[in-house]
Design a protein around this motif. Structure first.
Motif, PDB file in Angstrom:
ATOM      1  N   ILE A 148       0.858  -1.189   0.000  1.00 37.90           N
ATOM      2  CA  ILE A 148       0.000   0.000   0.000  1.00 37.90           C
ATOM      3  C   ILE A 148       0.892   1.237   0.000  1.00 37.90           C
ATOM      4  O   ILE A 148       1.750   1.401   0.858  1.00 37.90           O
ATOM      5  CB  ILE A 148      -0.973   0.005   1.198  1.00 37.90           C
ATOM      6  N   HIS A 168      -9.216   1.366   5.249  1.00 36.04           N
ATOM      7  CA  HIS A 168     -10.369   1.076   4.391  1.00 36.04           C
ATOM      8  C   HIS A 168     -10.051  -0.051   3.412  1.00 36.04           C
ATOM      9  O   HIS A 168     -10.838  -0.993   3.249  1.00 36.04           O
ATOM     10  CB  HIS A 168     -10.772   2.352   3.644  1.00 36.04           C
ATOM     11  N   LEU A 169      -8.893   0.028   2.757  1.00 36.73           N
ATOM     12  CA  LEU A 169      -8.516  -1.029   1.798  1.00 36.73           C
ATOM     13  C   LEU A 169      -8.398  -2.380   2.489  1.00 36.73           C
ATOM     14  O   LEU A 169      -8.728  -3.417   1.904  1.00 36.73           O
ATOM     15  CB  LEU A 169      -7.174  -0.709   1.126  1.00 36.73           C
ATOM     16  N   LEU A 170      -7.915  -2.373   3.725  1.00 36.47           N
ATOM     17  CA  LEU A 170      -7.760  -3.632   4.455  1.00 36.47           C
ATOM     18  C   LEU A 170      -9.072  -4.105   5.068  1.00 36.47           C
ATOM     19  O   LEU A 170      -9.130  -5.191   5.661  1.00 36.47           O
ATOM     20  CB  LEU A 170      -6.684  -3.484   5.544  1.00 36.47           C
ATOM     21  N   GLY A 171     -10.110  -3.288   4.950  1.00 41.72           N
ATOM     22  CA  GLY A 171     -11.418  -3.689   5.466  1.00 41.72           C
ATOM     23  C   GLY A 171     -11.493  -3.725   6.982  1.00 41.72           C
ATOM     24  O   GLY A 171     -12.235  -4.519   7.560  1.00 41.72           O
TER      25      GLY A 171
END
Lengths: 237, 237
Positions: A148, A168-171
């Motif tokens: 990232i 957010h990308l990793l949830g």
């Protein structure tokens, strides 16, 4: 400490890899080949010093979005003169600029990351561009679960978009993510965005004359002397 | 073939992992626990069938950007009734939806990827969301150099933004990137955007009744029967 963080996001330049040593090692033979006497450490420090200034120009909107390869090259062209290296050819400048893709890991980085990976998702969270981070990981065998970069958000740290975008990308929620860095300013911004924080001392970041930054007691969740120490403190096997 | 590709981008569902087997294995115990007789293969096929339709609704702008976890959940809620599973609780639906994060790799995937990684940058290039791909890689020990998801571009394959965005992030020209997939439609879109292509046959993608798609002679740069075969054809050690 409360529940173990789900993921760890690592600053890279200085925290995971030795930019000072890598740039010294890259410039020295180029200078020697040209018969130029260069203070390789001063050159590395000078190049690095231009980096936050250049990013701040992007962050303030004075420059359009440019990734780090482009910023590094712009800074390089500005400093070669005062180090007697203005004779470097275009090919040599391209090669030297790529040294940032090949920086060596600190001796404890790979072993510490490997231990941490067993129970945490581990990712770089760096202002370095995506291809730089990917190349570096391959070269230095950094066992990331993913890569990232600030490039994904078109924002540089310490902009909130980078820290929140990573979570957010990793949830996961910001509080499930721990930022690991040797730069207190990065950690303070992470903390202000709800992340947890681990400060790792890197007493050789800027070469032998490194001055370690001041850190207040209790300012960060963890203070560690290496990635092995961080792994120990997080209970890794 | 001309110069070796610098990087290989892999479709994931069906190409790297066995979605049919993974969903069958996830739904069967949930159904058994409720005393419901379910045709687990038909359920898996039904769930998967909704996926291109849902993505096309996003691609046409009928739905806002939604990642695959959200689309999978929407489709799941639409099909449970006809499989006798409408009694599944919210927690069970969440758990079942997460099965897509834990799909098993095909037997040749990890070994083939590991061989290919020695000379190529390897990345997923999937419509699956970033956290799904990251979780899956960790679970199945897929040795990616980085993770690239359609989510990073807010476009789904076969939109050009995904193929070109992948090359751009890796800092290479489209012609230096090879798309690897078991779906000819994906490869045709990649080829139309200047990428090189490798078709891998996956005769069990949809379970025992899989019908392999028709592929014209010479349509793709490589046709392989497994990732080991692909590694052989690319000259990997």
């Amino acid at each position: 400490m409360q529940k173990r963080p789900t993921a760890l996001a690592f600053d890279v330049f200085g925290t995971v890899v030795d930019w000072h040593g890598g740039i010294v090692a890259a410039v020295a033979p180029l200078a020697a080949a040209r018969g130029v006497t260069v203070d390789a450490s001063a050159f590395a420090l000078d190049w690095r010093a231009g980096y936050p200034l250049a990013m701040d120009r992007v962050r303030r909107g004075e420059l359009p979005w440019l990734h780090i390869d482009a910023l590094h090259r712009m800074i390089l062209d500005g400093i070669v003169g005062r180090h007697g290296l203005d004779g470097l050819s275009e090919a040599e400048r391209v090669q030297l600029n790529r040294a940032w893709h090949r920086l060596p890991a600190w001796p404890d980085s790979v072993r510490g990351l490997t231990r941490l990976k067993a129970r945490h998702t581990i990712t770089p969270l760096s202002n370095g561009n995506f291809s730089l981070l990917t190349d570096m990981a391959k070269q230095a065998a950094l066992p990331w679960d993913c890569v990232i970069s600030a490039e994904l958000f078109q924002h540089y740290k310490p902009d909130p978009e980078v820290y929140l975008g990573c979570a957010h990308l990793l949830g996961i929620a910001p509080g499930e993510l721990m930022m690991v860095a040797c730069h207190p300013s990065d950690l303070r911004a992470a903390r202000d965005n709800g992340l947890r924080t681990a400060y790792v001392r890197r007493p050789l970041e800027c070469g032998p004359q490194t001055t370690l930054p001041a850190v207040a007691d209790g300012e960060f969740d963890i203070v560690a002397t290496s990635f092995e120490d961080l792994a120990d403190q997080l209970g890794a096997a």
